[in-house]
Motif scaffolding. Structure first.
Motif, PDB file in Angstrom:
ATOM      1  N   ASP A  20       6.736  18.586 -18.680  1.00  0.00           N
ATOM      2  CA  ASP A  20       5.735  19.532 -19.147  1.00  0.00           C
ATOM      3  C   ASP A  20       5.950  20.935 -18.556  1.00  0.00           C
ATOM      4  O   ASP A  20       5.766  21.936 -19.234  1.00  0.00           O
ATOM      5  CB  ASP A  20       4.348  19.009 -18.789  1.00  0.00           C
ATOM      6  N   LYS A  24       6.456  24.473 -20.667  1.00  0.00           N
ATOM      7  CA  LYS A  24       5.592  25.628 -20.438  1.00  0.00           C
ATOM      8  C   LYS A  24       6.406  26.853 -20.042  1.00  0.00           C
ATOM      9  O   LYS A  24       6.130  27.963 -20.489  1.00  0.00           O
ATOM     10  CB  LYS A  24       4.559  25.312 -19.368  1.00  0.00           C
ATOM     11  N   ARG A  25       7.427  26.664 -19.216  1.00  0.00           N
ATOM     12  CA  ARG A  25       8.265  27.801 -18.808  1.00  0.00           C
ATOM     13  C   ARG A  25       9.026  28.377 -19.995  1.00  0.00           C
ATOM     14  O   ARG A  25       9.085  29.587 -20.170  1.00  0.00           O
ATOM     15  CB  ARG A  25       9.245  27.369 -17.728  1.00  0.00           C
ATOM     16  N   ALA A  28       6.637  30.204 -22.361  1.00  0.00           N
ATOM     17  CA  ALA A  28       6.275  31.524 -21.835  1.00  0.00           C
ATOM     18  C   ALA A  28       7.428  32.503 -21.992  1.00  0.00           C
ATOM     19  O   ALA A  28       7.224  33.662 -22.384  1.00  0.00           O
ATOM     20  CB  ALA A  28       5.868  31.405 -20.366  1.00  0.00           C
TER      21      ALA A  28
END
Length: 114
Positions: A20, A24-25, A28
């Motif tokens: 996860d 998310k990285r 972004a």
């Protein structure tokens, strides 16, 4: 990359596996990258407007150069306009041009695609 590869992979992944935190990285980064590129593009155009373009020999011929406005600005706007027209034409008239043929197979809950 020798000696740093495992550290870089762990830093990018956020751990020992893709999880996860990795998603998310990358989300972004995927979200912020266009804004970063836009800022760099505007800075580049600002510096080009201020100093003008140079030649590779370094010879000062400032009396023979064309100003950024209106000549280069109109040329850049024309190029942006053509790219916009081409992108619009492809997305409106040929939306499946770059699609994978596997996207057109009817969904079958009993069979998973490769």
């Amino acid at each position: 990359i020798p000696k740093m590869g495992n550290t870089l992979v762990a830093l990018l992944w956020g751990g020992d596996c893709v999880c996860d935190a990795t998603l998310k990285r990358f989300f972004a980064l995927h979200f912020l990258m266009p804004f970063i590129l836009l800022v760099l593009l505007l800075a580049h155009l600002g510096f080009l407007h201020t100093t003008g373009s140079s030649n590779p020999l370094g010879i000062d011929i400032s009396h023979e150069t064309a100003p950024f406005y209106p000549y280069y600005l109109y040329k850049d706007l024309l190029g942006i306009g053509w790219y916009t027209v081409i992108l619009f034409a492809i997305s409106m008239f040929f939306p499946d041009l770059f699609s994978d043929p596997e996207n057109f197979i009817r969904a079958d809950p009993m069979k998973t695609p490769l």
